[in-house]
Write a protein that holds these residues in place. Structure first.
Motif, PDB file in Angstrom:
ATOM      1  N   THR A  29       0.888  -1.259  -0.075  1.00  0.00           N
ATOM      2  CA  THR A  29      -0.098   0.057  -0.126  1.00  0.00           C
ATOM      3  C   THR A  29       0.781   1.083   0.215  1.00  0.00           C
ATOM      4  N   ALA A  30       1.951   1.098   0.742  1.00  0.00           N
ATOM      5  CA  ALA A  30       2.668   2.273   0.623  1.00  0.00           C
ATOM      6  C   ALA A  30       3.456   2.683  -0.819  1.00  0.00           C
ATOM      7  N   LEU A  31       3.699   1.571  -1.413  1.00  0.00           N
ATOM      8  CA  LEU A  31       4.291   1.791  -2.666  1.00  0.00           C
ATOM      9  C   LEU A  31       3.567   2.637  -3.695  1.00  0.00           C
ATOM     10  N   GLY A  32       2.067   2.180  -3.652  1.00  0.00           N
ATOM     11  CA  GLY A  32       1.167   2.854  -4.367  1.00  0.00           C
ATOM     12  C   GLY A  32       1.032   4.170  -4.100  1.00  0.00           C
ATOM     13  N   ALA A  33       0.914   4.506  -2.724  1.00  0.00           N
ATOM     14  CA  ALA A  33       0.696   5.710  -2.466  1.00  0.00           C
ATOM     15  C   ALA A  33       1.916   6.818  -2.684  1.00  0.00           C
ATOM     16  N   GLY A  34       3.118   6.010  -2.503  1.00  0.00           N
ATOM     17  CA  GLY A  34       4.480   6.593  -2.812  1.00  0.00           C
ATOM     18  C   GLY A  34       4.656   6.858  -4.330  1.00  0.00           C
ATOM     19  N   LEU A  35       3.829   5.951  -5.218  1.00  0.00           N
ATOM     20  CA  LEU A  35       4.080   6.357  -6.397  1.00  0.00           C
ATOM     21  C   LEU A  35       3.457   7.781  -6.995  1.00  0.00           C
ATOM     22  N   VAL A  36       2.452   8.101  -6.420  1.00  0.00           N
ATOM     23  CA  VAL A  36       1.695   9.412  -6.538  1.00  0.00           C
ATOM     24  C   VAL A  36       2.618  10.331  -6.020  1.00  0.00           C
ATOM     25  N   LEU A  37       3.212  10.333  -4.754  1.00  0.00           N
ATOM     26  CA  LEU A  37       4.028  11.230  -4.323  1.00  0.00           C
ATOM     27  C   LEU A  37       5.437  11.449  -5.092  1.00  0.00           C
ATOM     28  N   LEU A  38       6.008  10.190  -5.422  1.00  0.00           N
ATOM     29  CA  LEU A  38       7.015  10.377  -6.230  1.00  0.00           C
ATOM     30  C   LEU A  38       6.870  11.260  -7.660  1.00  0.00           C
ATOM     31  N   GLU A  39       5.688  10.714  -8.199  1.00  0.00           N
ATOM     32  CA  GLU A  39       5.670  11.593  -9.578  1.00  0.00           C
ATOM     33  C   GLU A  39       5.460  12.851  -9.187  1.00  0.00           C
ATOM     34  N   THR A  40       5.086  13.642  -8.310  1.00  0.00           N
ATOM     35  CA  THR A  40       5.117  14.872  -7.912  1.00  0.00           C
ATOM     36  C   THR A  40       6.324  15.475  -7.728  1.00  0.00           C
ATOM     37  N   THR A  41       7.088  15.080  -6.808  1.00  0.00           N
ATOM     38  CA  THR A  41       8.266  15.302  -6.579  1.00  0.00           C
ATOM     39  C   THR A  41       9.530  15.345  -7.781  1.00  0.00           C
ATOM     40  N   VAL A  42       9.428  14.286  -8.723  1.00  0.00           N
ATOM     41  CA  VAL A  42      10.201  13.977  -9.638  1.00  0.00           C
ATOM     42  C   VAL A  42       9.844  14.981 -10.830  1.00  0.00           C
ATOM     43  N   LEU A  43       8.715  15.270 -10.855  1.00  0.00           N
ATOM     44  CA  LEU A  43       8.248  16.345 -11.930  1.00  0.00           C
ATOM     45  C   LEU A  43       8.841  17.679 -11.658  1.00  0.00           C
ATOM     46  N   ASN A  44       8.728  17.989 -10.198  1.00  0.00           N
ATOM     47  CA  ASN A  44       9.175  19.408 -10.047  1.00  0.00           C
ATOM     48  C   ASN A  44      11.014  19.690 -10.609  1.00  0.00           C
ATOM     49  N   VAL A  45      11.581  18.816 -10.400  1.00  0.00           N
ATOM     50  CA  VAL A  45      12.895  18.724 -10.791  1.00  0.00           C
ATOM     51  C   VAL A  45      12.935  19.023 -12.410  1.00  0.00           C
ATOM     52  N   SER A 154       3.433   5.744   6.394  1.00  0.00           N
ATOM     53  CA  SER A 154       3.758   7.173   5.913  1.00  0.00           C
ATOM     54  C   SER A 154       5.371   7.316   5.672  1.00  0.00           C
ATOM     55  N   GLY A 155       5.988   6.605   6.512  1.00  0.00           N
ATOM     56  CA  GLY A 155       7.695   6.480   6.114  1.00  0.00           C
ATOM     57  C   GLY A 155       8.045   5.971   4.965  1.00  0.00           C
ATOM     58  N   MET A 156       7.460   4.995   4.573  1.00  0.00           N
ATOM     59  CA  MET A 156       7.800   4.350   3.113  1.00  0.00           C
ATOM     60  C   MET A 156       7.274   5.463   2.043  1.00  0.00           C
ATOM     61  N   SER A 157       6.048   5.699   1.962  1.00  0.00           N
ATOM     62  CA  SER A 157       5.652   6.514   1.055  1.00  0.00           C
ATOM     63  C   SER A 157       6.149   7.921   1.050  1.00  0.00           C
ATOM     64  N   GLY A 158       6.322   8.398   2.298  1.00  0.00           N
ATOM     65  CA  GLY A 158       7.212   9.739   2.162  1.00  0.00           C
ATOM     66  C   GLY A 158       8.799   9.601   1.628  1.00  0.00           C
ATOM     67  N   VAL A 159       9.187   8.431   2.075  1.00  0.00           N
ATOM     68  CA  VAL A 159      10.713   8.037   1.333  1.00  0.00           C
ATOM     69  C   VAL A 159      10.471   8.210  -0.332  1.00  0.00           C
ATOM     70  N   ALA A 160       9.403   7.743  -0.702  1.00  0.00           N
ATOM     71  CA  ALA A 160       9.274   7.634  -2.160  1.00  0.00           C
ATOM     72  C   ALA A 160       9.147   8.979  -2.691  1.00  0.00           C
ATOM     73  N   GLY A 161       8.332   9.915  -2.154  1.00  0.00           N
ATOM     74  CA  GLY A 161       8.389  11.308  -2.441  1.00  0.00           C
ATOM     75  C   GLY A 161       9.486  12.049  -2.170  1.00  0.00           C
ATOM     76  N   ALA A 162      10.328  11.743  -1.193  1.00  0.00           N
ATOM     77  CA  ALA A 162      11.505  12.620  -0.959  1.00  0.00           C
ATOM     78  C   ALA A 162      12.606  12.182  -1.754  1.00  0.00           C
ATOM     79  N   ALA A 163      12.576  10.979  -2.271  1.00  0.00           N
ATOM     80  CA  ALA A 163      13.664  10.739  -3.034  1.00  0.00           C
ATOM     81  C   ALA A 163      13.337  10.919  -4.612  1.00  0.00           C
ATOM     82  N   GLY A 164      12.190  11.522  -4.822  1.00  0.00           N
ATOM     83  CA  GLY A 164      11.753  11.993  -6.156  1.00  0.00           C
ATOM     84  C   GLY A 164      12.776  13.058  -6.842  1.00  0.00           C
ATOM     85  N   PRO A 165      13.087  14.155  -6.115  1.00  0.00           N
ATOM     86  CA  PRO A 165      14.025  15.173  -6.707  1.00  0.00           C
ATOM     87  C   PRO A 165      15.331  14.224  -7.122  1.00  0.00           C
ATOM     88  N   LEU A 166      16.213  13.636  -6.586  1.00  0.00           N
ATOM     89  CA  LEU A 166      17.349  13.014  -7.017  1.00  0.00           C
ATOM     90  C   LEU A 166      17.059  12.025  -7.944  1.00  0.00           C
TER      91      LEU A 166
END
Length: 475
Positions: A29-45, A154-166
């Motif tokens: 479940t965290a990977l799915g939510a993290g995918l949404v967060l990841l796309e947001t932060t990846v896109l910003n860069v 929240s930790g796992m999904s948050g890490v996905a979002g936080a990893a987005g910029p790199l």
């Protein structure tokens, strides 16, 4: 080999986080939510090179971000209701399929218009994914382990979002911005496989027997769409922008009236009679709006004003990933022991301090002296706010309304990001050519960071005032 699908868990017993089955539920479940967060932060860069390639300006970048946020915000409550009615796992898998489809289309988009349309498709998928993710956690786990499970989620999904910029910096520099979309497709396939194998389905309660609130979903989309268009085009839109904003306001007013009278409303307004639920959602609006505004402008400032490459920008923001990775899984335990009030307030104040420190970032900014304190502070603050908000929201409602409550909270958070990203550039007086005008971007960035700090402080006040009585429920 025959694949075994586990049967649903009885919520009165539920899984334990110490069990392998419980950990698999959190991961899937965290990977799915993290995918949404990841796309947001990846896109910003990726926004500055994307804007140069497609020949668009500030409005094009805003709409690339907001088309996704608009679809997600307008439909996320409807997505929660669909999960409660038809099965949360089924709707979760449908969301993964739509998100992957939008990612495929976005990677092939030849112009800004079709890119924006693809982002809207991604947003619809996200609206089915996000509320189901947390609701599946709530339904699957024993009540004694839910706070810790939410913390791990929240930790796992948050890490996905936080990893987005790199990740975004690496992908853009190595393969181009289109791969920012295409990388989602194999990830979505892996997540779908994990969900089908390891996540028990969880239907809703009384919400399953009601009618779907289609009118509410349409009015929410009209309301948010009109407001977003009006705010985004406010500097030069003239009467058209004003008319769009007026339509948006009328749509939101009609939405509230429909929800008050509907037999099975998409947004049950009686939930807001619970003080902790209302306070957590108001704090979410302030805090997640500030996060969205801060990380919309910060990658632009680093690339356009400070002269960082996309990869250097991703590396500059990497400490956020490290801090979130280390701290977020532990915040669930802290919330279970002490309640969310202190942690949520401290995290909000820390984020505010980071936003104020960001005004020192300018041309030729020193990374150790000017950038690193900002990203460390943001990482500490974000780690501290995610789990307390989620625990407060879910603890304030009955278990059979987890899908709706999760949808409401995520909808509020996405609406905040949508509106802040729309209003921040005109508020900061950023011109359309800001992507090619470092001096104008630098001036507007300072105003934007002060505005974000104000939102963080307001979130801290709301958190301190409104979540003090939830400690026993959280435990």
């Amino acid at each position: 080999m025959t694949q075994v699908i586990r049967t649903p868990v009885d919520a009165s017993d539920g899984l334990r986080l110490s069990q392998p089955a419980g950990r698999w539920v959190v991961v899937a479940t965290a990977l799915g939510a993290g995918l949404v967060l990841l796309e947001t932060t990846v896109l910003n860069v990726a926004l500055p090179p994307m804007a140069r390639d497609l020949g668009t300006g500030m409005a094009g970048m805003q709409w690339t971000v907001n088309a996704f946020a608009l679809a997600l915000t307008g439909l996320i409550l409807f997505g929660g209701a669909l999960g409660d009615r038809y099965g949360r796992r089924r709707i979760y898998l449908a969301g993964l399929a739509l998100f992957a489809t939008g990612s495929l289309l976005g990677g092939f988009a030849p112009d800004i218009g079709r890119l924006i349309a693809a982002r809207a498709v991604q947003g619809v998928g996200g609206a089915l994914l996000v509320p189901g993710s947390l609701a599946l956690i709530q339904a699957a786990f024993h009540s004694d382990d839910r706070a810790r499970a939410v913390g791990a989620w929240s930790g796992m999904s948050g890490v996905a979002g936080a990893a987005g910029p790199l990740l975004g910096g690496v992908v853009v520099d190595a393969a181009g911005w289109r791969w920012v979309f295409w990388i989602n497709i194999p990830i979505a396939a892996v997540v779908a496989s994990l969900v089908a194998r390891h996540v028990p389905d969880a239907g809703g309660g009384t919400a399953e027997r009601g009618r779907l609130d289609v009118a509410g979903a349409v009015l929410a989309a009209i309301g948010f769409g009109g407001l977003t268009y009006g705010l985004t085009d406010a500097p030069g839109g003239g009467p058209i922008a004003a008319a769009a904003a007026a339509v948006g306001l009328l749509g939101m007013a009609a939405f509230v009236l429909v929800e008050r009278r509907a037999a099975a409303p998409m947004l049950p307004l009686e939930l807001f009679a619970v003080r902790e639920f209302s306070a957590a959602n108001l704090a979410s609006f302030c805090l997640y709006g500030a996060v969205a505004g801060m990380f919309f402008l910060l990658p632009m400032q680093l690339q356009i004003t400070a002269g960082y490459s996309p990869l250097a920008t991703g590396l500059a923001l990497l400490p956020i990933t490290a801090v979130v990775l280390v701290l977020s899984p532990r915040t669930g335990t802290l919330v279970a022991r002490a309640g969310p009030r202190t942690l949520l307030t401290a995290g909000s104040v820390t984020c505010a301090a980071a936003a104020l420190l960001a005004v020192r970032i300018g041309a030729d900014a020193s990374y150790p002296a000017e950038v690193l304190p900002v990203v460390l502070g943001a990482g500490l603050g974000i780690s501290a706010i995610t789990a307390p908000i989620s625990v407060t929201v879910l603890s304030a409602v009955a278990g059979d309304r987890a899908g709706i409550a999760s949808g409401v909270n995520n909808g509020v958070a996405r609406a905040a990001g949508l509106l802040v990203v729309a209003v921040l550039p005109p508020l900061a007086n950023l011109p359309q050519d800001a992507t090619h005008n470092p001096e104008a971007l630098d001036r507007g960035f300072d105003v934007g960071m002060v505005a974000c700090a104000g939102l963080y402080f307001l979130g801290a006040v709301v958190a301190w005032w409104g979540t003090g009585r939830i400690r026993r429920a959280a435990r």
